[in-house]
Design a protein around this motif. Structure first.
Motif, PDB file in Angstrom:
ATOM      1  N   VAL A   3       0.979  -1.135   0.631  1.00  0.00           N
ATOM      2  CA  VAL A   3       0.458  -0.216   0.202  1.00  0.00           C
ATOM      3  C   VAL A   3       0.869   1.395   0.296  1.00  0.00           C
ATOM      4  N   ALA A   4       0.660   2.501  -0.711  1.00  0.00           N
ATOM      5  CA  ALA A   4       1.425   3.311  -0.544  1.00  0.00           C
ATOM      6  C   ALA A   4       0.392   4.444  -0.762  1.00  0.00           C
ATOM      7  N   VAL A   5       1.222   5.387   0.161  1.00  0.00           N
ATOM      8  CA  VAL A   5       0.985   6.652   0.805  1.00  0.00           C
ATOM      9  C   VAL A   5       1.798   7.480   0.102  1.00  0.00           C
ATOM     10  N   ASP A   6       1.203   9.180  -0.036  1.00  0.00           N
ATOM     11  CA  ASP A   6       1.813  10.116  -0.524  1.00  0.00           C
ATOM     12  C   ASP A   6       1.760  11.361  -0.078  1.00  0.00           C
ATOM     13  N   LEU A   7       1.906  11.298   1.149  1.00  0.00           N
ATOM     14  CA  LEU A   7       0.834  12.602   2.133  1.00  0.00           C
ATOM     15  C   LEU A   7       2.209  13.893   2.556  1.00  0.00           C
ATOM     16  N   ASN A   8       1.163  14.884   3.061  1.00  0.00           N
ATOM     17  CA  ASN A   8       1.291  15.591   2.896  1.00  0.00           C
ATOM     18  C   ASN A   8       0.962  15.998   5.466  1.00  0.00           C
ATOM     19  N   LEU A   9       2.024  16.334   5.557  1.00  0.00           N
ATOM     20  CA  LEU A   9       1.545  16.207   7.490  1.00  0.00           C
ATOM     21  C   LEU A   9       2.541  18.035   7.756  1.00  0.00           C
ATOM     22  N   GLU A  10       1.768  18.445   8.337  1.00  0.00           N
ATOM     23  CA  GLU A  10       1.381  19.589   8.640  1.00  0.00           C
ATOM     24  C   GLU A  10       1.243  19.965  10.005  1.00  0.00           C
ATOM     25  N   ARG A  11       2.393  20.859  10.860  1.00  0.00           N
ATOM     26  CA  ARG A  11       1.924  20.795  11.903  1.00  0.00           C
ATOM     27  C   ARG A  11       0.858  22.025  12.705  1.00  0.00           C
ATOM     28  N   ILE A  12      -0.402  22.008  13.240  1.00  0.00           N
ATOM     29  CA  ILE A  12      -1.215  23.238  13.711  1.00  0.00           C
ATOM     30  C   ILE A  12      -1.500  22.699  14.912  1.00  0.00           C
ATOM     31  N   SER A  13      -1.871  24.008  15.613  1.00  0.00           N
ATOM     32  CA  SER A  13      -2.450  24.136  16.819  1.00  0.00           C
ATOM     33  C   SER A  13      -3.142  22.735  17.457  1.00  0.00           C
ATOM     34  N   GLU A  14      -3.424  22.266  17.037  1.00  0.00           N
ATOM     35  CA  GLU A  14      -4.178  20.579  17.459  1.00  0.00           C
ATOM     36  C   GLU A  14      -3.520  20.141  17.523  1.00  0.00           C
ATOM     37  N   GLY A  15      -2.506  19.787  16.249  1.00  0.00           N
ATOM     38  CA  GLY A  15      -1.788  18.557  16.393  1.00  0.00           C
ATOM     39  C   GLY A  15      -1.526  17.998  14.909  1.00  0.00           C
ATOM     40  N   ILE A  16      -1.270  17.241  14.286  1.00  0.00           N
ATOM     41  CA  ILE A  16      -0.932  17.211  12.947  1.00  0.00           C
ATOM     42  C   ILE A  16      -2.297  16.876  11.588  1.00  0.00           C
ATOM     43  N   VAL A  17      -1.432  17.787  10.848  1.00  0.00           N
ATOM     44  CA  VAL A  17      -3.064  17.326   9.703  1.00  0.00           C
ATOM     45  C   VAL A  17      -2.412  16.649   8.608  1.00  0.00           C
ATOM     46  N   VAL A  18      -2.558  15.801   8.285  1.00  0.00           N
ATOM     47  CA  VAL A  18      -2.389  14.824   7.180  1.00  0.00           C
ATOM     48  C   VAL A  18      -3.787  14.628   5.874  1.00  0.00           C
ATOM     49  N   ARG A  19      -2.705  15.208   4.491  1.00  0.00           N
ATOM     50  CA  ARG A  19      -3.074  14.241   3.408  1.00  0.00           C
ATOM     51  C   ARG A  19      -2.686  14.928   2.119  1.00  0.00           C
ATOM     52  N   GLY A  20      -3.328  13.839   1.424  1.00  0.00           N
ATOM     53  CA  GLY A  20      -2.895  13.658   0.667  1.00  0.00           C
ATOM     54  C   GLY A  20      -3.500  11.947  -0.178  1.00  0.00           C
ATOM     55  N   ALA A  21      -2.966  10.955  -0.397  1.00  0.00           N
ATOM     56  CA  ALA A  21      -3.033  10.294  -1.345  1.00  0.00           C
ATOM     57  C   ALA A  21      -3.454   8.789  -0.307  1.00  0.00           C
ATOM     58  N   VAL A  22      -4.147   8.020  -0.770  1.00  0.00           N
ATOM     59  CA  VAL A  22      -3.157   6.568  -0.316  1.00  0.00           C
ATOM     60  C   VAL A  22      -3.973   4.850  -1.133  1.00  0.00           C
ATOM     61  N   THR A  23      -2.575   4.684  -2.073  1.00  0.00           N
ATOM     62  CA  THR A  23      -2.903   3.895  -3.581  1.00  0.00           C
ATOM     63  C   THR A  23      -2.873   2.341  -2.698  1.00  0.00           C
ATOM     64  N   ALA A  24      -3.520   1.836  -3.732  1.00  0.00           N
ATOM     65  CA  ALA A  24      -3.495  -0.453  -3.092  1.00  0.00           C
ATOM     66  C   ALA A  24      -4.380  -0.896  -3.871  1.00  0.00           C
ATOM     67  N   THR A  25      -4.067  -1.541  -3.965  1.00  0.00           N
ATOM     68  CA  THR A  25      -4.686  -2.574  -4.752  1.00  0.00           C
ATOM     69  C   THR A  25      -5.070  -3.709  -4.404  1.00  0.00           C
ATOM     70  N   TRP A  26      -6.675  -4.373  -4.843  1.00  0.00           N
ATOM     71  CA  TRP A  26      -7.368  -5.645  -4.020  1.00  0.00           C
ATOM     72  C   TRP A  26      -7.351  -5.930  -5.489  1.00  0.00           C
ATOM     73  N   GLN A  27      -7.665  -7.729  -4.936  1.00  0.00           N
ATOM     74  CA  GLN A  27      -7.579  -8.717  -5.737  1.00  0.00           C
ATOM     75  C   GLN A  27      -9.150  -9.545  -5.132  1.00  0.00           C
ATOM     76  N   ALA A  28      -9.731 -10.302  -5.455  1.00  0.00           N
ATOM     77  CA  ALA A  28     -11.513 -10.359  -5.504  1.00  0.00           C
ATOM     78  C   ALA A  28     -11.647 -11.180  -6.253  1.00  0.00           C
ATOM     79  N   ASP A  29     -12.721 -12.547  -6.486  1.00  0.00           N
ATOM     80  CA  ASP A  29     -13.350 -13.071  -7.528  1.00  0.00           C
ATOM     81  C   ASP A  29     -14.617 -12.656  -7.486  1.00  0.00           C
ATOM     82  N   CYS A  30     -15.015 -12.544  -9.124  1.00  0.00           N
ATOM     83  CA  CYS A  30     -16.493 -11.510  -9.492  1.00  0.00           C
ATOM     84  C   CYS A  30     -17.456 -12.871  -9.210  1.00  0.00           C
ATOM     85  N   SER A  31     -18.288 -11.868  -8.755  1.00  0.00           N
ATOM     86  CA  SER A  31     -18.942 -12.363  -7.994  1.00  0.00           C
ATOM     87  C   SER A  31     -19.961 -13.434  -8.838  1.00  0.00           C
ATOM     88  N   ARG A  32     -20.155 -13.228 -10.300  1.00  0.00           N
ATOM     89  CA  ARG A  32     -20.669 -13.739 -10.787  1.00  0.00           C
ATOM     90  C   ARG A  32     -20.028 -14.989 -11.211  1.00  0.00           C
TER      91      ARG A  32
END
Ligand SMILES: [Zn+2]
Length: 155
Positions: A41-70
């Motif tokens: 699983v890949a992340v490409d995130l910006n972490l920013e310190r604000i007064s409350e804590g840390i804001v994490v913004r960006g993209a999470v990319t992944a690939t899933w595998q499954a069997d077709c339900s039909r």
């Protein structure tokens, strides 16, 4: 320990500090009843310190595998999810994530985010045929003899 655990001591000591985090790591056991996320699983995130804590913004990319339900054919699809979340020392359960010992753990955020994108009834694109699965095919060629009699009456 999660490989997505990030030391943020540098951010916590400077108001307004920012940092980019790019990682591609396995996440164990990320699956629902029909689909399984494959590594990494890949992340490409910006972490920013604000007064409350840390804001994490960006993209999470992944690939899933499954069997077709039909047709039960193998499926594999990418997902990319945008995240925008707050990590804070005293998190609100279900709303924000914790900062613990100058570290944030992106693992739970990744799980929460990607799990919502997994299909419950995956199927082929374009849709696969369902012919032959319901067993009705063979019955259509042999009309009930009573209907045959009615057809003759109409003639
Ligand atoms: Zn299919």
């Amino acid at each position: 320990m999660s490989r997505f655990r990030i030391d943020v001591a540098d951010l916590l000591s400077h108001a307004g500090a920012r940092r980019t985090v790019r990682l591609a790591e396995p996440v164990e056991g990320l699956a629902n009843s029909t689909a399984v996320v494959v590594d990494p699983v890949a992340v490409d995130l910006n972490l920013e310190r604000i007064s409350e804590g840390i804001v994490v913004r960006g993209a999470v990319t992944a690939t899933w595998q499954a069997d077709c339900s039909r047709c039960l054919g193998a499926l594999s699809r990418p997902v990319e999810v945008h995240v925008d979340e707050l990590f804070e020392p005293h998190p609100v359960p279900g709303e924000t994530y914790p900062i613990e010992d100058h570290e944030i753990d992106l693992d739970q955020l990744i799980r929460d985010t990607v799990l919502l994108e997994l299909p419950l009834a995956p199927h082929c694109e374009p849709p696969c045929s369902t012919v032959g699965l319901d067993g009705a095919e063979g019955d259509q060629g042999s009309p009930d003899p009573r209907w045959a009699a009615l057809s003759e009456l109409e003639l």
